[in-house]
Motif scaffolding. Structure first.
Motif, PDB file in Angstrom:
ATOM      1  N   LYS A   8       0.836  -1.261  -0.172  1.00  0.00           N
ATOM      2  CA  LYS A   8      -0.087   0.145  -0.172  1.00  0.00           C
ATOM      3  C   LYS A   8       0.797   1.320  -0.131  1.00  0.00           C
ATOM      4  CE  LYS A   8      -3.722   2.182   2.627  1.00  0.00           C
ATOM      5  NZ  LYS A   8      -4.534   2.241   3.675  1.00  0.00           N
ATOM      6  N   ILE A   9       1.878   1.408   0.752  1.00  0.00           N
ATOM      7  CA  ILE A   9       2.618   2.423   1.030  1.00  0.00           C
ATOM      8  C   ILE A   9       3.626   2.625  -0.270  1.00  0.00           C
ATOM      9  CG2 ILE A   9       4.797   3.268   1.977  1.00  0.00           C
ATOM     10  CD1 ILE A   9       3.901   1.929   4.561  1.00  0.00           C
ATOM     11  N   VAL A  10       4.226   1.561  -0.863  1.00  0.00           N
ATOM     12  CA  VAL A  10       4.778   1.939  -2.276  1.00  0.00           C
ATOM     13  C   VAL A  10       3.929   2.196  -3.444  1.00  0.00           C
ATOM     14  CG1 VAL A  10       6.238   0.414  -3.997  1.00  0.00           C
ATOM     15  CG2 VAL A  10       6.572   0.097  -1.786  1.00  0.00           C
ATOM     16  N   GLN A  11       2.796   1.587  -3.458  1.00  0.00           N
ATOM     17  CA  GLN A  11       1.864   1.876  -4.537  1.00  0.00           C
ATOM     18  C   GLN A  11       1.653   3.523  -4.461  1.00  0.00           C
ATOM     19  OE1 GLN A  11       1.621   0.394  -7.367  1.00  0.00           O
ATOM     20  NE2 GLN A  11       2.948  -1.310  -6.411  1.00  0.00           N
ATOM     21  N   GLY A  12       1.163   4.052  -3.012  1.00  0.00           N
ATOM     22  CA  GLY A  12       0.988   5.308  -2.835  1.00  0.00           C
ATOM     23  C   GLY A  12       1.990   6.097  -3.412  1.00  0.00           C
ATOM     24  N   MET A  13       3.201   5.702  -3.160  1.00  0.00           N
ATOM     25  CA  MET A  13       4.377   6.744  -3.468  1.00  0.00           C
ATOM     26  C   MET A  13       4.553   6.939  -4.726  1.00  0.00           C
ATOM     27  SD  MET A  13       7.273   5.992  -0.741  1.00  0.00           S
ATOM     28  CE  MET A  13       7.360   4.374  -0.785  1.00  0.00           C
ATOM     29  N   PHE A  14       4.233   5.623  -5.485  1.00  0.00           N
ATOM     30  CA  PHE A  14       4.604   5.765  -7.161  1.00  0.00           C
ATOM     31  C   PHE A  14       3.309   6.466  -7.711  1.00  0.00           C
ATOM     32  CE2 PHE A  14       7.525   2.297  -6.396  1.00  0.00           C
ATOM     33  CZ  PHE A  14       8.679   2.812  -7.130  1.00  0.00           C
ATOM     34  N   SER A  15       2.389   6.182  -7.085  1.00  0.00           N
ATOM     35  CA  SER A  15       1.006   7.051  -7.747  1.00  0.00           C
ATOM     36  C   SER A  15       1.213   8.639  -7.556  1.00  0.00           C
ATOM     37  CB  SER A  15      -0.358   6.890  -6.899  1.00  0.00           C
ATOM     38  OG  SER A  15      -0.671   5.433  -7.193  1.00  0.00           O
ATOM     39  N   SER A  16       1.885   8.970  -6.782  1.00  0.00           N
ATOM     40  CA  SER A  16       2.345  10.272  -6.452  1.00  0.00           C
ATOM     41  C   SER A  16       3.161  11.035  -7.296  1.00  0.00           C
ATOM     42  CB  SER A  16       2.731  10.661  -4.992  1.00  0.00           C
ATOM     43  OG  SER A  16       4.010  10.373  -4.876  1.00  0.00           O
ATOM     44  N   ILE A  17       3.959  10.170  -7.970  1.00  0.00           N
ATOM     45  CA  ILE A  17       5.051  10.740  -9.018  1.00  0.00           C
ATOM     46  C   ILE A  17       5.107  10.122 -10.393  1.00  0.00           C
ATOM     47  CG2 ILE A  17       6.885  11.050  -7.131  1.00  0.00           C
ATOM     48  CD1 ILE A  17       8.176   8.338  -8.339  1.00  0.00           C
ATOM     49  N   ALA A  18       3.833   9.589 -10.569  1.00  0.00           N
ATOM     50  CA  ALA A  18       3.580   8.974 -11.963  1.00  0.00           C
ATOM     51  C   ALA A  18       4.005   9.731 -13.259  1.00  0.00           C
ATOM     52  CB  ALA A  18       2.244   8.352 -12.068  1.00  0.00           C
ATOM     53  N   ARG A  19       3.566  11.049 -13.078  1.00  0.00           N
ATOM     54  CA  ARG A  19       3.515  12.040 -14.596  1.00  0.00           C
ATOM     55  C   ARG A  19       5.069  12.517 -14.198  1.00  0.00           C
ATOM     56  NH1 ARG A  19       0.506  17.685 -13.072  1.00  0.00           N
ATOM     57  NH2 ARG A  19       0.921  17.767 -10.931  1.00  0.00           N
ATOM     58  N   VAL A  52       5.497 -11.733 -24.620  1.00  0.00           N
ATOM     59  CA  VAL A  52       6.458 -11.338 -23.847  1.00  0.00           C
ATOM     60  C   VAL A  52       5.765 -10.576 -22.811  1.00  0.00           C
ATOM     61  CG1 VAL A  52       8.179  -9.584 -23.408  1.00  0.00           C
ATOM     62  CG2 VAL A  52       8.310 -10.800 -25.675  1.00  0.00           C
ATOM     63  N   VAL A  53       5.847 -10.742 -21.415  1.00  0.00           N
ATOM     64  CA  VAL A  53       5.309  -9.926 -20.550  1.00  0.00           C
ATOM     65  C   VAL A  53       6.423  -8.929 -19.716  1.00  0.00           C
ATOM     66  CG1 VAL A  53       3.933 -10.155 -18.339  1.00  0.00           C
ATOM     67  CG2 VAL A  53       3.474 -11.632 -20.226  1.00  0.00           C
ATOM     68  N   ASP A  54       5.969  -7.844 -19.468  1.00  0.00           N
ATOM     69  CA  ASP A  54       6.931  -6.977 -18.829  1.00  0.00           C
ATOM     70  C   ASP A  54       6.366  -6.813 -17.225  1.00  0.00           C
ATOM     71  OD1 ASP A  54       8.251  -4.877 -18.045  1.00  0.00           O
ATOM     72  OD2 ASP A  54       7.666  -3.163 -19.340  1.00  0.00           O
ATOM     73  N   VAL A  55       6.821  -7.428 -16.506  1.00  0.00           N
ATOM     74  CA  VAL A  55       5.921  -7.476 -15.288  1.00  0.00           C
ATOM     75  C   VAL A  55       6.797  -6.035 -14.406  1.00  0.00           C
ATOM     76  CG1 VAL A  55       6.112  -8.585 -12.916  1.00  0.00           C
ATOM     77  CG2 VAL A  55       6.006 -10.008 -15.104  1.00  0.00           C
ATOM     78  N   GLY A  56       5.834  -5.360 -13.779  1.00  0.00           N
ATOM     79  CA  GLY A  56       6.116  -4.192 -13.217  1.00  0.00           C
ATOM     80  C   GLY A  56       6.575  -3.082 -13.987  1.00  0.00           C
ATOM     81  N   ALA A  57       5.833  -3.117 -15.056  1.00  0.00           N
ATOM     82  CA  ALA A  57       6.077  -2.324 -16.388  1.00  0.00           C
ATOM     83  C   ALA A  57       6.358  -0.698 -16.199  1.00  0.00           C
ATOM     84  CB  ALA A  57       4.977  -2.547 -17.491  1.00  0.00           C
ATOM     85  N   GLY A  58       5.495  -0.323 -15.136  1.00  0.00           N
ATOM     86  CA  GLY A  58       5.632   1.050 -14.918  1.00  0.00           C
ATOM     87  C   GLY A  58       4.907   2.024 -16.246  1.00  0.00           C
ATOM     88  N   THR A  59       5.836   2.759 -16.743  1.00  0.00           N
ATOM     89  CA  THR A  59       5.378   3.525 -17.956  1.00  0.00           C
ATOM     90  C   THR A  59       5.559   2.756 -19.174  1.00  0.00           C
ATOM     91  OG1 THR A  59       7.313   4.620 -17.939  1.00  0.00           O
ATOM     92  CG2 THR A  59       5.327   5.553 -16.766  1.00  0.00           C
ATOM     93  N   ALA A  60       5.997   1.598 -19.137  1.00  0.00           N
ATOM     94  CA  ALA A  60       5.961   0.612 -20.370  1.00  0.00           C
ATOM     95  C   ALA A  60       7.351   0.919 -21.158  1.00  0.00           C
ATOM     96  CB  ALA A  60       4.773   0.552 -21.176  1.00  0.00           C
ATOM     97  N   ASP A  61       8.283   1.356 -21.120  1.00  0.00           N
ATOM     98  CA  ASP A  61       9.620   1.562 -21.600  1.00  0.00           C
ATOM     99  C   ASP A  61       9.895   0.235 -22.421  1.00  0.00           C
ATOM    100  OD1 ASP A  61       9.760   4.225 -21.390  1.00  0.00           O
ATOM    101  OD2 ASP A  61      11.347   4.213 -20.249  1.00  0.00           O
ATOM    102  N   LEU A  62       9.999  -0.966 -21.618  1.00  0.00           N
ATOM    103  CA  LEU A  62      10.561  -2.131 -21.879  1.00  0.00           C
ATOM    104  C   LEU A  62       9.303  -2.819 -22.903  1.00  0.00           C
ATOM    105  CD1 LEU A  62      12.050  -3.717 -18.566  1.00  0.00           C
ATOM    106  CD2 LEU A  62      13.412  -2.751 -20.682  1.00  0.00           C
ATOM    107  N   ASN A  82       0.253  -0.476 -10.421  1.00  0.00           N
ATOM    108  CA  ASN A  82       0.198   0.821 -10.214  1.00  0.00           C
ATOM    109  C   ASN A  82      -0.744   1.631 -11.440  1.00  0.00           C
ATOM    110  OD1 ASN A  82       0.959   3.944 -10.317  1.00  0.00           O
ATOM    111  ND2 ASN A  82       1.115   3.421  -8.208  1.00  0.00           N
ATOM    112  N   TRP A  83      -2.090   1.779 -11.343  1.00  0.00           N
ATOM    113  CA  TRP A  83      -2.717   2.402 -12.378  1.00  0.00           C
ATOM    114  C   TRP A  83      -2.058   3.650 -12.872  1.00  0.00           C
ATOM    115  CZ3 TRP A  83      -4.887   1.378 -16.504  1.00  0.00           C
ATOM    116  CH2 TRP A  83      -5.804   2.160 -17.174  1.00  0.00           C
ATOM    117  N   PRO A  84      -1.978   4.796 -12.027  1.00  0.00           N
ATOM    118  CA  PRO A  84      -1.538   5.895 -12.630  1.00  0.00           C
ATOM    119  C   PRO A  84      -0.146   5.830 -13.698  1.00  0.00           C
ATOM    120  CG  PRO A  84      -2.010   6.263 -10.481  1.00  0.00           C
ATOM    121  CD  PRO A  84      -2.182   4.731 -10.690  1.00  0.00           C
ATOM    122  N   MET A  85       0.601   4.869 -13.140  1.00  0.00           N
ATOM    123  CA  MET A  85       2.001   4.651 -13.926  1.00  0.00           C
ATOM    124  C   MET A  85       1.434   3.812 -15.078  1.00  0.00           C
ATOM    125  SD  MET A  85       4.633   5.644 -12.293  1.00  0.00           S
ATOM    126  CE  MET A  85       6.118   4.225 -12.488  1.00  0.00           C
TER     127      MET A  85
END
Length: 241
Positions: A8-19, A52-62, A82-85
């Motif tokens: 929960k904490i990690v996802q909250g942090m990544f949501s805050s900086i997604a953009r 191919v599956v990019d696990v933990g893709a974030g903003t999908a560079d890979l 993380n949906w915002p990412m």
């Protein structure tokens, strides 16, 4: 910290900086993250038509790089919790015509994919953020076909003492300050990133965890003096024990 609390904490942090995530990646790595990701995809030796599956893709560079390699008969899935990412990654992938692509909102520890359904799993800067590392590795092993490849790019331990000292100084003195200033973050995510890197197993220890998950032909390659490492493994015919 309980598993659900960390998640929960990690996802909250990544949501805050997604953009600001892509911008800060470029600034804080001096643009090296592009080189690292391209090197990783090259080592994956992706073939036309593969899934191919990019696990933990974030903003999908890979995922973007993979789509170029697998071609129009290939299928690339960008998976992240993380949906915002992932939404940013989805926008990037929307213009791709080189391969079929999809985005999947999913936890690395519980992938909604069939057993032995994937040719290659890529993951970049994700494994140190999962709440249960052995579980995530086991899931990756499960979804891979026999002889499927696992390629992981992750921050690691610099090989030389002087580089370790310089890296520590940069990580603790500059990285949190720059990342926070650019993103206007108030969650402490950039301090967390530094701490999570230090807490993650070094190259040899992580390689052992990959072997324990059932993978064979496990190896790693240091980049930029060991600041990051690319780990690889191949799924054999026997199940993980």
């Amino acid at each position: 910290m309980q598993k659900t609390d960390k998640e929960k904490i990690v996802q909250g942090m990544f949501s805050s900086i997604a953009r600001y995530y892509d911008l800060n990646n470029t600034l804080l790595s001096f643009g090296l993250h592009y080189h690292w990701k391209k090197k990783m995809v090259a080592l994956a030796a992706l073939r036309p038509g593969e899934t191919v599956v990019d696990v933990g893709a974030g903003t999908a560079d890979l995922a973007l790089l993979s789509a170029e390699a697998v071609g129009e008969n290939g299928f690339v899935i960008a998976s992240d919790l993380n949906w915002p990412m992932l939404k940013i990654g989805q926008q990037k992938l929307s213009g791709i015509t080189l391969a079929k692509t999809d985005c999947l909102l999913a936890n690395a520890e519980s992938l909604p994919l069939q057993n032995q359904s994937v040719d290659v799993v890529l993951t970049g800067f994700c494994m140190r953020n999962v709440a249960d590392l052995p579980c995530a590795l086991s899931e990756i092993f499960r979804v891979l076909k026999p002889s499927g490849r696992f390629i992981c790019l992750e921050f690691s331990t610099p090989s030389y003492k002087l580089l370790r000292r310089l890296y520590d100084f940069y990580s603790y003195q500059f990285l949190p300050a720059i990342g926070t200033a650019v993103s206007k973050d108030r969650t402490g995510v950039y301090q967390y990133l530094t701490d999570s890197i230090r807490a993650f197993p070094n190259q040899e220890a992580f390689a052992e965890k990959i072997k324990k998950a059932g993978f064979g032909n496990v190896s790693y390659q240091n980049l930029t003096g060991g600041i990051v490492a690319i780990h690889t493994g191949v799924k054999g015919n026997r199940p993980a024990t």
